[in-house]
Design a protein around this motif. Structure first.
Motif, mmCIF file in Angstrom:
data_model
loop_
_atom_site.group_PDB
_atom_site.id
_atom_site.type_symbol
_atom_site.label_atom_id
_atom_site.label_comp_id
_atom_site.label_asym_id
_atom_site.label_seq_id
_atom_site.Cartn_x
_atom_site.Cartn_y
_atom_site.Cartn_z
ATOM 1 N N GLU A 49 0.819 -1.208 0.000
ATOM 2 C CA GLU A 49 0.000 0.000 0.000
ATOM 3 C C GLU A 49 0.855 1.261 0.000
ATOM 4 O OE1 GLU A 49 -3.397 0.196 -0.172
ATOM 5 O OE2 GLU A 49 -3.313 -1.956 -0.546
ATOM 6 N N ASN A 104 -8.614 7.108 -6.253
ATOM 7 C CA ASN A 104 -9.260 5.794 -6.147
ATOM 8 C C ASN A 104 -9.212 5.046 -7.476
ATOM 9 O OD1 ASN A 104 -11.059 3.873 -4.607
ATOM 10 N ND2 ASN A 104 -12.439 4.402 -6.277
ATOM 11 N N THR A 105 -9.423 5.776 -8.576
ATOM 12 C CA THR A 105 -9.383 5.158 -9.898
ATOM 13 C C THR A 105 -7.976 4.672 -10.242
ATOM 14 O OG1 THR A 105 -11.187 6.602 -10.621
ATOM 15 C CG2 THR A 105 -9.901 5.506 -12.340
ATOM 16 N N TYR A 107 -5.599 3.956 -8.159
ATOM 17 C CA TYR A 107 -5.251 2.847 -7.237
ATOM 18 C C TYR A 107 -5.740 1.509 -7.802
ATOM 19 C CZ TYR A 107 -5.313 -0.126 -3.128
ATOM 20 O OH TYR A 107 -5.135 -1.179 -2.249
ATOM 21 N N ASN A 108 -6.986 1.469 -8.219
ATOM 22 C CA ASN A 108 -7.550 0.216 -8.724
ATOM 23 C C ASN A 108 -6.806 -0.274 -9.970
ATOM 24 O OD1 ASN A 108 -9.524 0.145 -6.716
ATOM 25 N ND2 ASN A 108 -10.994 1.314 -7.947
ATOM 26 N N LYS A 109 -6.413 0.657 -10.834
ATOM 27 C CA LYS A 109 -5.699 0.273 -12.045
ATOM 28 C C LYS A 109 -4.280 -0.213 -11.725
ATOM 29 C CE LYS A 109 -8.301 3.508 -14.975
ATOM 30 N NZ LYS A 109 -9.006 2.486 -15.771
ATOM 31 N N VAL A 111 -3.252 -1.620 -8.843
ATOM 32 C CA VAL A 111 -3.350 -2.936 -8.188
ATOM 33 C C VAL A 111 -3.488 -4.021 -9.237
ATOM 34 C CG1 VAL A 111 -4.813 -4.402 -6.748
ATOM 35 C CG2 VAL A 111 -4.242 -2.089 -6.000
ATOM 36 N N GLU A 112 -4.273 -3.740 -10.257
ATOM 37 C CA GLU A 112 -4.462 -4.719 -11.338
ATOM 38 C C GLU A 112 -3.137 -5.017 -12.031
ATOM 39 O OE1 GLU A 112 -6.769 -4.968 -15.657
ATOM 40 O OE2 GLU A 112 -7.423 -3.516 -14.133
ATOM 41 N N ASP A 115 -0.716 -6.941 -9.516
ATOM 42 C CA ASP A 115 -1.138 -8.323 -9.261
ATOM 43 C C ASP A 115 -0.900 -9.232 -10.465
ATOM 44 O OD1 ASP A 115 -1.852 -7.663 -6.716
ATOM 45 O OD2 ASP A 115 -4.009 -7.489 -7.127
ATOM 46 N N ARG A 129 -4.844 3.133 -20.021
ATOM 47 C CA ARG A 129 -5.595 2.928 -18.772
ATOM 48 C C ARG A 129 -6.171 4.219 -18.209
ATOM 49 N NH1 ARG A 129 -4.671 -2.236 -16.435
ATOM 50 N NH2 ARG A 129 -3.093 -3.420 -17.577
#
Length: 262
Positions: A49, A104-105, A107-109, A111-112, A115, A129
């Motif tokens: 994080e 927030n947007t 962050y989600n991209k 993490v993808e 991962d 993206r």
């Protein structure tokens, strides 16, 4: 402890804020050479994080200080550099207000990407993206341009009005403007006697007939009376009355006194 290397392909040699970010974070988060190229983010998966937040910080710097500027400078060529700077500051302010949603947007991209073990190419990240955000930048910039033009025209009008009033002989020493709770105005002289003359009555009739707002009425009264000093009693106390008071202060500067209803 599990580490994962995320390659970042970006050459920020001409971006001062990016350079500063890199130098401040390179030992803990970023591996790169002295030219700040061939960047690699060293992600401790147990503290993922913290590192993601740093990458977001980098992306926001690029978004606000590079992409936003490039859009404004490329698309508003009829403005000079000083005007572009003002539009940019307005757009940056609007972008800052949306920052939680943007973070927030992103962050989600991110993490993808992490991962799946993909490399992070900054230019590609923005191009593919963050494609929606590039459209968003154009919308925000257009709104900022409109806001700037409105403020510019308003300032030009106020300065013209100020010059006109200063060039006229004062017809009254003190004008008391009472901004009522319903948004209407009443005017009094230094003896607290309400001002009602033929010109004022004609202005009121014109405002009703032309469906103008009462701020137009106020400006017309100031032009007609050209007072030396103004006292404002503000019973409305909202954004509208605050803006009116600020405009009057711009015109009459230190000759304005404001009081509020207790």
């Amino acid at each position: 402890m599990t580490n994962k290397m995320i390659h970042i392909n970006y050459s920020p040699q001409h971006d001062d804020l990016v350079n500063l970010f890199m130098k401040d974070n390179r030992e803990k988060y970023i591996i790169c050479n002295e030219q700040l190229r061939d960047l690699v983010v060293n992600i401790d998966m147990e503290n993922k994080e913290e590192t993601i937040n740093k990458i977001i910080e980098l992306i926001l710097i690029i978004l606000k200080n590079k992409n936003l500027k490039e859009y404004i400078w490329s698309n508003y060529r009829n403005l000079n550099d000083e005007e572009k700077d003002k539009v940019y500051l307005e757009a940056k302010y609007l972008l800052d207000k949306k920052e939680p949603f943007i973070i927030n947007t992103i962050y989600n991209k991110l993490v993808e990407i992490i991962d799946t073990g993909e490399s992070l190419n900054i230019d590609g990240f923005f191009r593919f993206r963050m494609r929606d955000f590039m459209v968003y930048i154009s919308i925000i910039s257009d709104i900022a341009l409109e806001e700037y033009l409105i403020k510019r025209d308003k300032n030009q009008f106020i300065n013209t009005l100020k010059y006109f009033i200063e060039s006229q002989d004062s017809k009254i020493d003190l004008l008391i403007i009472h901004i009522m709770e319903d948004g209407n105005f009443k005017f009094y002289d230094q003896n607290r006697i309400e001002i009602k003359d033929n010109n004022t009555e004609k202005m009121i009739s014109m405002i009703i007939k032309e469906d103008l707002n009462y701020e137009d009425f106020l400006i017309s009264t100031l032009i007609n009376l050209c007072p030396k000093k103004i006292e404002i009693i503000d019973d409305l106390r909202d954004e509208i009355s605050e803006e009116i008071i600020e405009n009057i202060k711009i015109i009459f500067e230190n000759n304005v006194k404001v009081t509020f209803k207790q």
